[in-house]
Design a protein around this motif. Structure first.
Motif, PDB file in Angstrom:
ATOM      1  N   TRP A  93       0.735  -1.226  -0.102  1.00  0.00           N
ATOM      2  CA  TRP A  93       0.086   0.282  -0.098  1.00  0.00           C
ATOM      3  C   TRP A  93       0.997   1.240   0.012  1.00  0.00           C
ATOM      4  CZ3 TRP A  93      -1.097   4.623   1.833  1.00  0.00           C
ATOM      5  CH2 TRP A  93      -2.194   5.203   1.654  1.00  0.00           C
ATOM      6  N   LEU A 178      -5.177  -5.573  -3.254  1.00  0.00           N
ATOM      7  CA  LEU A 178      -4.144  -4.631  -3.569  1.00  0.00           C
ATOM      8  C   LEU A 178      -3.767  -5.076  -5.159  1.00  0.00           C
ATOM      9  CD1 LEU A 178      -1.931  -4.442  -0.454  1.00  0.00           C
ATOM     10  CD2 LEU A 178      -3.509  -2.685  -1.444  1.00  0.00           C
ATOM     11  N   GLU A 181      -3.194  -2.094  -7.748  1.00  0.00           N
ATOM     12  CA  GLU A 181      -2.487  -1.265  -7.363  1.00  0.00           C
ATOM     13  C   GLU A 181      -0.800  -1.739  -7.665  1.00  0.00           C
ATOM     14  OE1 GLU A 181      -5.303   0.174  -4.083  1.00  0.00           O
ATOM     15  OE2 GLU A 181      -5.215  -1.496  -5.511  1.00  0.00           O
TER      16      GLU A 181
END
Length: 246
Positions: A93, A178, A181
């Motif tokens: 993150w 995630l 991302e």
């Protein structure tokens, strides 16, 4: 603020260590001698773990925000980070959403999407009802291979974690995805998996490595989920080599 400890030469390049769900910063003890020979090492307890206070329900973004607050407090504008399991999720993150803060990244025994919200909610509920010690035996079977004989300190470590702190982080993992991302991560990245890890099998590491351009994948034989404990010398060697690169 997260409980943290700092060791290593004052002028060394800063390296942050982010641990697994259900552990304290002492899980990194096997790496400290090797890392502090080169780096200024910051390790911490996630919220609700060890000596960091529990603050109720949270997300991976909240846990990453805790780390950013810690870096600001320590006046560290840019660091290298190694994260195992939950710590790796926090690291992904940060590298995706605060790339200016992450110089180099090491992701150990982790996943960009793990299980279902329902399965994590069940674990959270069980821990809230019976405490973290109630899942210690099951966790040890995920954390270590059958051949590993040094489980007792880690079972005690898990049993000492706040039930609410553990449960809240379970729910954060359950809500996490995630995968989209991963292409945003530009920091040079080492992805390390334990060949015998039943919690985050090597295919999870492979998917992470495929999603992060230029990343390097290493699969360690003879290691389950806490590969840094079961294969300490190998993990330390890979981390030092990765973080010493320019």
């Amino acid at each position: 603020m997260l409980y943290h400890e700092i060791e290593g030469p004052a002028g060394g390049r800063p390296v942050v260590l982010a641990g697994s769900l259900g552990t304290t910063l002492e899980m990194w003890d096997p790496q400290m001698e090797a890392l502090t020979g080169h780096f200024r090492v910051v390790r911490f307890d996630h919220r609700g773990h060890g000596r960091s206070p529990a603050t109720g329900r949270c997300s991976i973004a909240d846990l990453a925000g805790d780390v950013l607050d810690l870096l600001d407090l320590l006046e560290l504008p840019r660091v290298s980070l190694a994260g195992l399991s939950l710590g790796g999720m926090v690291g992904m993150w940060l590298a995706a959403h605060a790339p200016e803060r992450i110089d180099r990244l090491a992701l150990l025994c982790t996943s960009a999407k793990l299980g279902t919200p329902e399965s994590w909610a069940e674990r959270a509920s069980a821990v809230r009802e019976a405490g973290t010690a109630s899942i210690a035996e099951t966790a040890m079977a995920r954390w270590f291979t059958p051949a590993f004989t040094g489980r007792e300190p880690y079972a005690a470590m898990l049993g000492g974690i706040s039930a609410e702190g553990y449960a809240a982080c379970c729910e954060a993992v359950g809500a996490m995805d995630l995968r989209a991302e991963l292409p945003l991560i530009s920091a040079p990245t080492l992805v390390l998996a334990g060949a015998d890890d039943p919690a985050t099998p090597p295919e999870h590491a492979e998917r992470i490595s495929e999603g992060i351009a230029g990343s390097r994948l290493v699969v360690l034989p003879g290691a389950a989920h806490l590969a840094n404990v079961e294969r300490p010398e190998a993990v330390s060697e890979h981390l030092v080599g990765h973080f010493l690169q320019e």
